[in-house]
Design a protein around this motif. Sequence first.
Motif, PDB file in Angstrom:
ATOM      1  N   ASP A 328       0.862  -1.188   0.000  1.00  0.00           N
ATOM      2  CA  ASP A 328       0.000   0.000   0.000  1.00  0.00           C
ATOM      3  C   ASP A 328       0.897   1.236   0.000  1.00  0.00           C
ATOM      4  OD1 ASP A 328      -1.729   2.108   0.443  1.00  0.00           O
ATOM      5  OD2 ASP A 328      -2.928   1.048   1.948  1.00  0.00           O
ATOM      6  N   ASN A 330       0.281   4.229   0.268  1.00  0.00           N
ATOM      7  CA  ASN A 330      -0.099   5.280   1.210  1.00  0.00           C
ATOM      8  C   ASN A 330       0.275   4.952   2.648  1.00  0.00           C
ATOM      9  OD1 ASN A 330      -1.555   7.443  -0.349  1.00  0.00           O
ATOM     10  ND2 ASN A 330      -2.694   5.638  -1.051  1.00  0.00           N
ATOM     11  N   LYS A 331       0.766   3.748   2.878  1.00  0.00           N
ATOM     12  CA  LYS A 331       1.093   3.342   4.247  1.00  0.00           C
ATOM     13  C   LYS A 331       2.495   2.725   4.380  1.00  0.00           C
ATOM     14  CE  LYS A 331      -3.733   2.323   5.447  1.00  0.00           C
ATOM     15  NZ  LYS A 331      -4.676   1.262   5.893  1.00  0.00           N
ATOM     16  N   LYS A 359      -4.076  11.562  -0.128  1.00  0.00           N
ATOM     17  CA  LYS A 359      -3.962  10.199  -0.612  1.00  0.00           C
ATOM     18  C   LYS A 359      -3.361  10.194  -2.022  1.00  0.00           C
ATOM     19  CE  LYS A 359      -5.950   7.766   2.740  1.00  0.00           C
ATOM     20  NZ  LYS A 359      -5.271   6.647   3.424  1.00  0.00           N
ATOM     21  N   ILE A 379       1.353  -3.164  -6.127  1.00  0.00           N
ATOM     22  CA  ILE A 379       0.910  -2.110  -5.209  1.00  0.00           C
ATOM     23  C   ILE A 379      -0.602  -2.037  -5.127  1.00  0.00           C
ATOM     24  CG2 ILE A 379       2.962  -0.678  -5.626  1.00  0.00           C
ATOM     25  CD1 ILE A 379       1.183   1.074  -7.452  1.00  0.00           C
ATOM     26  N   THR A 380      -1.053  -1.390  -4.075  1.00  0.00           N
ATOM     27  CA  THR A 380      -2.441  -0.936  -3.981  1.00  0.00           C
ATOM     28  C   THR A 380      -2.386   0.538  -3.616  1.00  0.00           C
ATOM     29  OG1 THR A 380      -2.596  -1.499  -1.624  1.00  0.00           O
ATOM     30  CG2 THR A 380      -3.310  -3.167  -3.211  1.00  0.00           C
ATOM     31  N   CYS A 381      -3.372   1.296  -4.106  1.00  0.00           N
ATOM     32  CA  CYS A 381      -3.411   2.721  -3.778  1.00  0.00           C
ATOM     33  C   CYS A 381      -4.787   3.274  -4.101  1.00  0.00           C
ATOM     34  CB  CYS A 381      -2.344   3.495  -4.543  1.00  0.00           C
ATOM     35  SG  CYS A 381      -2.646   3.618  -6.313  1.00  0.00           S
ATOM     36  N   CYS A 382      -4.995   4.517  -3.765  1.00  0.00           N
ATOM     37  CA  CYS A 382      -6.258   5.203  -4.044  1.00  0.00           C
ATOM     38  C   CYS A 382      -6.453   5.321  -5.548  1.00  0.00           C
ATOM     39  CB  CYS A 382      -6.206   6.585  -3.392  1.00  0.00           C
ATOM     40  SG  CYS A 382      -7.588   7.649  -3.762  1.00  0.00           S
ATOM     41  N   THR A 389      -3.247  -8.355  -8.750  1.00  0.00           N
ATOM     42  CA  THR A 389      -1.870  -8.248  -8.273  1.00  0.00           C
ATOM     43  C   THR A 389      -1.116  -9.542  -8.551  1.00  0.00           C
ATOM     44  OG1 THR A 389      -2.375  -9.088  -6.068  1.00  0.00           O
ATOM     45  CG2 THR A 389      -2.657  -6.707  -6.444  1.00  0.00           C
TER      46      THR A 389
END
Length: 421
Positions: A328, A330-331, A359, A379-382, A389
């Motif tokens: 993620d 964002n984290k 974000k 990845i993952t994101c907004c 994946t």
Amino acid sequence: MNESVLNKLKILAESAKYDVSCSSSGTVRSGKAGMLGNTVGGWGICHSFAEDGRCISLLKVMLTNYCIYDCAYCINRRSNDLPRATFSVSELVGLTMEFYRRNYIEGLFLSSGVVRNPDYTMERLVRVAKDLRTIHRFNGYIHLKSIPGASRELVNEAGLYADRLSVNVEIPKEENLKLLAPEKDHKSVYAPMRYIQQGVLESSEERKKHRHAPRFAPAGQSTQMIVGATAETDKDILYLSSALYKGPTMRRVYYSGYISVNTYDKRLPALKQPPLVRENRLYQADWLMRFYQFKVEEIVDDAYPDLDLEVDPKLSWALRHPEQFPVDVNKAEYEMLLRVPGVGVKSARLIVASRRFSKIGFYQLKKMGVVMKKAQYFITCCELPTMRTVNELTPQGVRSLLLKPNKKRVDDRQLTLDFEE
């Protein structure tokens, strides 16, 4: 210019072209009153690029291509029948100054074949650098090749006039070095490396006490290894590189794909062209160790002793460790972002800085320089478009997607680093 000197230059510049360990300086020497030239804080030498985008050039030449050694892989070996030449110290000093005044060059990279003995040759190299600095007040970049087996006194003197010193390892394993160069050994290589390291560290301590104490080889040292001339695996090469980088003064290890210049020698492999793809992968793995916080055992190990020639080392690592993904953006911590294929050092820093305010989504990542073609599977994101994946597609599935044949014709002999910066 003297025609005799020009003829020598043609011969000795040609003889020097196989040494690749001269592409960056990493030193800053500003202009001084009464002195000529500077290093302008630039990276790089030999048609490389400075931090401000300028192309910087360097006179890359040998003092002589005569040599007492008969190394199987070297074009200048004793038994080869080729044009030979030797510069006098005054000729080479004069040539360097004349080229500098004409704005052809901004510095000097000087190596040499070994004549008589290592100390005799090293003493002549040192005299060139000393005359440039003390007589002609030359303040530009100087890179000297330290001769294996040279005395500590000469290496110490060289470090007072040169920006960078280097000693080539050439062949990673001693038994293979002995096979191709019976007159050489690793002891004669590592001894001057230690002298350079000790000189740099002693100079650093002295400058803490006395501000104007002379600097010793301020750009550190470098070395070069030949790739493909002997049977070493990529693991052998990278483990040695990793050990060298643990020394505080080793700035760069260069990898040179073996070029078959002495085809008659049966100890050498019969290669039609240099192993440029392998050389490219080794440089990428080197970047992972130096800039991406990878440990060498994460890149190569007993199960994977050689680098994957189809994909870059970071992507190869990610495909072998799908349990680490998706990340993620964002984290995730900075260290983990560096391990995402398609994310470079600069883009990882931008992600960490930007997500404090909002974000981050697909389009922001593209603007930051992330190569989404690779990164989207890890990845993952907004606002990330619907995409499966690596865990859903499986590593083999992602690999096949990324290795789809490109319709555009590419000359695979010319390869560049494809890390994202």
